[in-house]
Scaffold this active site. Structure first.
Site, PDB file in Angstrom:
ATOM      1  CE  LYS A 100       5.359 -11.177 -54.588  1.00 22.05           C
ATOM      2  NZ  LYS A 100       5.641 -11.308 -53.175  1.00 22.05           N
ATOM      3  CB  SER A 122       5.098 -10.247 -49.720  1.00 21.94           C
ATOM      4  OG  SER A 122       5.026  -9.483 -50.908  1.00 21.94           O
TER       5      SER A 122
END
Length: 586
Positions: free
Chosen positions: A189, A386
């Site tokens: 991430k 996401s």
């Protein structure tokens, strides 16, 4: 003094009002006088440039101010483009297509969708020619579908493989004393990585190389098939820049000829079957004009409908618009589709890097309620990552383009901090509280208690995220976690690891939705409806854009992009489920 100030304010207000009235009057008058409708003449060539902004869905606004300002002419809808090419196949007035794509604005997956539709067009027996002074990589990929590809004798084909660039701000933060406090979950991430370090992490480099290579392989296969060359030969061209001039480009089979534009005109005339003298002009019709004649839609007399709901842009908590996905906009669209008795299935078209985790959760809930009543299929565009994947995971089936960027199942939080700056300029902040609960001040370092509480929130949302994916994809939480951690995948990779079901287009998704609903005939109803409020209309007027235009002019294009990214980061609110970096594929 007060009298003069009031007088000056009145004069300025009156001047602005008169300007607006005159501006609108002139615009309305010009619209009323423009009564001639666009017509498709016989023996016409459909010219495709794609120099306007291409959005998955770009409905024409009924707002007269947008019409006056010409804002409707600054964008094209991918759905309209694909429908127009489909209609051109059987349109007796269209002889062929001319591709003039020097610097196209569509994304990679959008470009691939258009290219696939052009392949279908070729089955009609009509010609496709392509010409450009120079080809960048994306425009060449599209143009390579043509029967013949031509280029200016002093032009070049910029064919060198895919690359991406990420800017890092660690030193900038250290020098200015303004930094972003980051809390995240996910090995990959790395949306926040540029604020933590000055170089790319091994994990980020691994995922970036992986999905870029996957996309590049997909493009190579398509070009190789159209140009009758091997993938190995194309990689050699890219490695050695063998498209850098017209001679080398032709020797490498990238183009069929190095000719001037007047010579290209002659070839078009020959293909159409008209005289090659100067008075015989090629009748061109632009994609925009062709769509305006009604060719941007597929007509049907069927009463049953499939609702296609477009979720395009970054996800925010709030209303949303044509540029941003807000839960209010999508939830209302889902409710409208559900309440319509003629709606028999729903297709959600996602083109989003993600954003607000809360908004994503609210939309997912409404999507699940819809899926309980109607077949639900998802089609992924350029990116569905996401939060974009969050809202997609509950579908009966997920389709992605091979070049879609998806995954990025991870969560992060980011808060600005100015402690070092405030200390250097002599500012001291003192806090007073009635309770012991952790609090945060932008002027003080983040406390460990506050970090622990925030990390707990991040972990909770991540667990919720992967639980949704596991339940809807028929996987265990451990299996999802293994391919999650914020990692980004191409559409091809996502199919291999089970995040998507099929590789295919929006039309493939619609066809499957029709199959689930047992429909032989249907028409498509597009959602949402973008209604512009009065205050939003004036925000698009020229004087309201002066600030950004001035900044772009003063800073230059590259520095203006940096400014926009930093501003976007500073305005991020709440926990984010968002694509892990700001990457522009070149």
């Amino acid at each position: 003094m007060k009298f003069l100030r009031n007088l000056l304010a009145s004069i300025i207000g009156s001047t602005i009002a008169l300007f607006l009235i005159l501006f609108i009057f002139i615009g309305v008058a010009s619209l009323m006088s423009d009564t001639e409708k666009v017509k498709v003449e016989s023996s016409s060539v459909l010219e495709i440039k794609l120099d306007k902004v291409v959005k998955d869905f770009a409905p024409k606004s009924d707002d007269p101010i947008e019409e006056i300002l010409g804002l409707n002419n600054q964008k094209l809808g991918l759905n309209n483009i694909l429908n127009a090419i489909e209609n051109a196949k059987t349109d007796e007035k269209i002889e062929g297509i001319s591709l003039r794509t020097m610097g196209i604005t569509s994304g990679v997956a959008q470009t691939q969708a258009i290219r696939n539709k052009l392949l279908e067009f070729k089955e009609s027996g009509k010609f496709i020619y392509a010409y450009a002074d120079v080809y960048d990589q994306k425009s060449y990929y599209l143009s390579s579908v043509a029967d013949s590809v031509f280029m200016n004798p002093v032009g070049e084909v910029s064919f060198k493989g895919l690359s991406g660039e990420i800017l890092y701000y660690k030193d900038l933060q250290d020098k200015t004393g303004v930094k972003m406090e980051v809390i995240r979950h996910g090995k990959y991430k790395s949306a926040v990585e540029p604020f933590l370090t000055n170089k790319m992490s091994d994990a980020n480099r691994e995922q970036t190389v992986s999905f870029l290579s996957s996309i590049w392989d997909e493009l190579l296969v398509d070009i190789a098939e159209s140009r009758s060359v091997s993938v190995a030969a194309l990689n050699e061209v890219a490695d050695n820049l063998l498209g850098r001039n017209a001679t080398k480009a032709q020797e490498s089979a990238l183009i069929d000829g190095a000719i001037y534009f007047d010579e290209y005109e002659s070839k078009l005339k020959q293909a159409i079957g008209i005289s090659n003298d100067e008075e015989a002009a090629v009748k061109r019709i632009s994609m925009k004009d062709y769509i305006s004649t009604g060719k941007g839609r597929i007509t049907s007399t069927a009463s049953d409908k499939i609702a296609v709901i477009y979720a395009q842009g970054e996800i925010i908590y709030g209303k949303g618009n044509e540029e941003l996905i807000g839960q209010d906009l999508i939830i209302n669209a889902l409710k409208k589709a559900r309440k319509s008795k003629s709606t028999k299935a729903v297709v959600l078209r996602v083109n989003s890097p993600g954003g607000s985790a809360l908004a994503s959760e609210l939309m997912l809930r409404e999507l699940k309620l819809t899926a309980e009543e109607l077949p639900m299929v998802v089609s992924m565009g350029d990116v569905a990552a996401s939060g974009g994947y969050y809202i997609a995971c509950a579908a009966d089936k997920i389709y992605a383009e091979p070049t879609t960027i998806t995954g990025s199942i991870g969560v992060f939080g980011m808060i600005p901090n100015m402690h070092e700056l405030s200390k250097s300029i002599g500012i001291n902040a003192e806090q007073v509280s009635t309770n012991k609960s952790p609090s945060y001040s932008v002027f003080e370092p983040m406390t460990e208690d506050f970090r622990v509480v925030t990390q707990e929130s991040i972990e909770k949302i991540y667990t919720t995220f992967i639980t949704h994916v596991a339940e809807n994809r028929g996987m265990t939480i451990e299996e999802v976690d293994k391919i999650a951690q914020g990692r980004v995948w191409s559409g091809v990779e996502a199919k291999e690891n089970g995040l998507v079901d099929e590789l295919g287009s929006l039309q493939d998704a619609i066809d499957y939705a029709a199959e689930l609903a047992e429909l032989d005939e249907y028409k498509v109803r597009n959602y949402p409806s973008y209604k512009v409020e009065l205050e939003d209309r004036f925000s698009s007027l020229p004087f309201s854009k002066a600030k950004s235009e001035i900044l772009k002019e003063e800073l230059g294009e590259e520095y203006f992009k940096i400014y926009q990214k930093l501003k976007q980061a500073s305005q991020t609110k709440g926990v984010q489920a968002k694509l892990p970096f700001m990457l522009e594929i070149k």
